[in-house]
Enzyme design. Structure first.
Site, PDB file in Angstrom:
ATOM      1  N   ASP A  43       0.831  -1.205   0.000  1.00 22.17           N
ATOM      2  CA  ASP A  43       0.000   0.000   0.000  1.00 22.17           C
ATOM      3  C   ASP A  43       0.865   1.255   0.000  1.00 22.17           C
ATOM      4  O   ASP A  43       0.623   2.200  -0.764  1.00 22.17           O
ATOM      5  CB  ASP A  43      -0.918  -0.029   1.226  1.00 22.17           C
ATOM      6  CG  ASP A  43      -1.726   1.244   1.386  1.00 22.17           C
ATOM      7  OD1 ASP A  43      -2.543   1.542   0.499  1.00 22.17           O
ATOM      8  OD2 ASP A  43      -1.528   1.946   2.383  1.00 22.17           O
ATOM      9  N   GLU A 115      -2.117  -5.206  -3.663  1.00 18.20           N
ATOM     10  CA  GLU A 115      -1.150  -4.515  -2.806  1.00 18.20           C
ATOM     11  C   GLU A 115      -0.151  -5.493  -2.203  1.00 18.20           C
ATOM     12  O   GLU A 115       1.038  -5.179  -2.065  1.00 18.20           O
ATOM     13  CB  GLU A 115      -1.885  -3.747  -1.708  1.00 18.20           C
ATOM     14  CG  GLU A 115      -2.679  -2.563  -2.235  1.00 18.20           C
ATOM     15  CD  GLU A 115      -3.413  -1.810  -1.153  1.00 18.20           C
ATOM     16  OE1 GLU A 115      -3.675  -0.609  -1.353  1.00 18.20           O
ATOM     17  OE2 GLU A 115      -3.735  -2.415  -0.110  1.00 18.20           O
TER      18      GLU A 115
END
Length: 227
Positions: A43, A115
């Protein structure tokens, strides 16, 4: 060619340590060695990579415009689109309950997996290679994106819609936090009121309070068919 070889071809990256890819594809419902820590790492790397790309691509845009465009490019629905292009649902390891509930199709799980793969790539071959792969994934999306109102995030769009209708603003409440400090899952309730009465309650999860709130707002926008 095994099934992970096929996935590597789809994402345009070949792992030196295939165990990292396997972990990135493993949901917390399937094993104790799951992908949430990798998701946390990925992320941050994704946000930085897209921020840097936008910074150079739009030298005249201010911070707010850049932030809105980045939010559009890294939000859950966009990541889920990438996941479906890679057919990640066919490769993920999920617990029996998530499988029965169609977890391999759920946007939040698909987005988290993207992610996690980014995090796994960074541990496998470093940031320079990883950021280039991300730029390859986003080449068309970066070419198409432009500053403007349509780049506002879900919470902002929902707030502006309700204000335009002279309705009360939504309320967001964290109702549950699971996991250890470094890989928590937040569950948020969003309540939308009309004329003093609670009409609907939406529940969403995310790896941060911000992500969970955005996911809940996105649900409401879809329900109300707000673009």
């Amino acid at each position: 060619m095994n099934h992970l070889d096929r996935l590597e071809r789809k994402i345009g990256y070949c792992f030196n340590d295939i165990a990292l890819l396997k972990q990135a594809l493993t949901h917390r419902s399937a094993a104790t060695q799951h992908n949430e820590r990798l998701e946390f790492l990925g992320d941050s790397i994704l946000n930085f990579t897209i921020a840097e790309a936008l910074y150079h691509q739009f030298p005249r845009c201010n911070e707010g415009e850049l932030s809105r465009m980045r939010a559009t490019l890294v939000r859950e629905p966009t990541l889920a689109i990438l996941a479906r292009q890679f057919e990640l649902g066919d490769y993920m390891s999920l617990g029996s309950g998530e499988l029965k509930n169609g977890g391999f199709r759920r946007e939040s799980i698909l987005a988290d997996c993207v992610e996690a793969i980014i995090g796994a790539m960074s541990l496998d071959q470093g940031l320079a290679v990883t950021t280039q792969v991300i730029r390859n994934w986003y080449q068309q999306l970066l070419a198409e994106i432009k500053p403007g109102d349509n780049q506002k995030d879900a919470k902002t769009r929902l707030q502006e819609y309700l204000q335009g209708k002279h309705l009360p603003l939504p309320t967001y409440e964290v109702v549950n936090i699971q996991g250890e400090a470094h890989c928590q899952i937040f569950t948020v309730e969003c309540k939308v009121k009309s004329a003093g009465k609670i009409d609907r309650t939406f529940v969403a999860k995310g790896s941060s309070r911000r992500k969970a709130e955005q996911a809940a707002a996105e649900q409401i926008l879809k329900e109300l068919d707000i673009k």
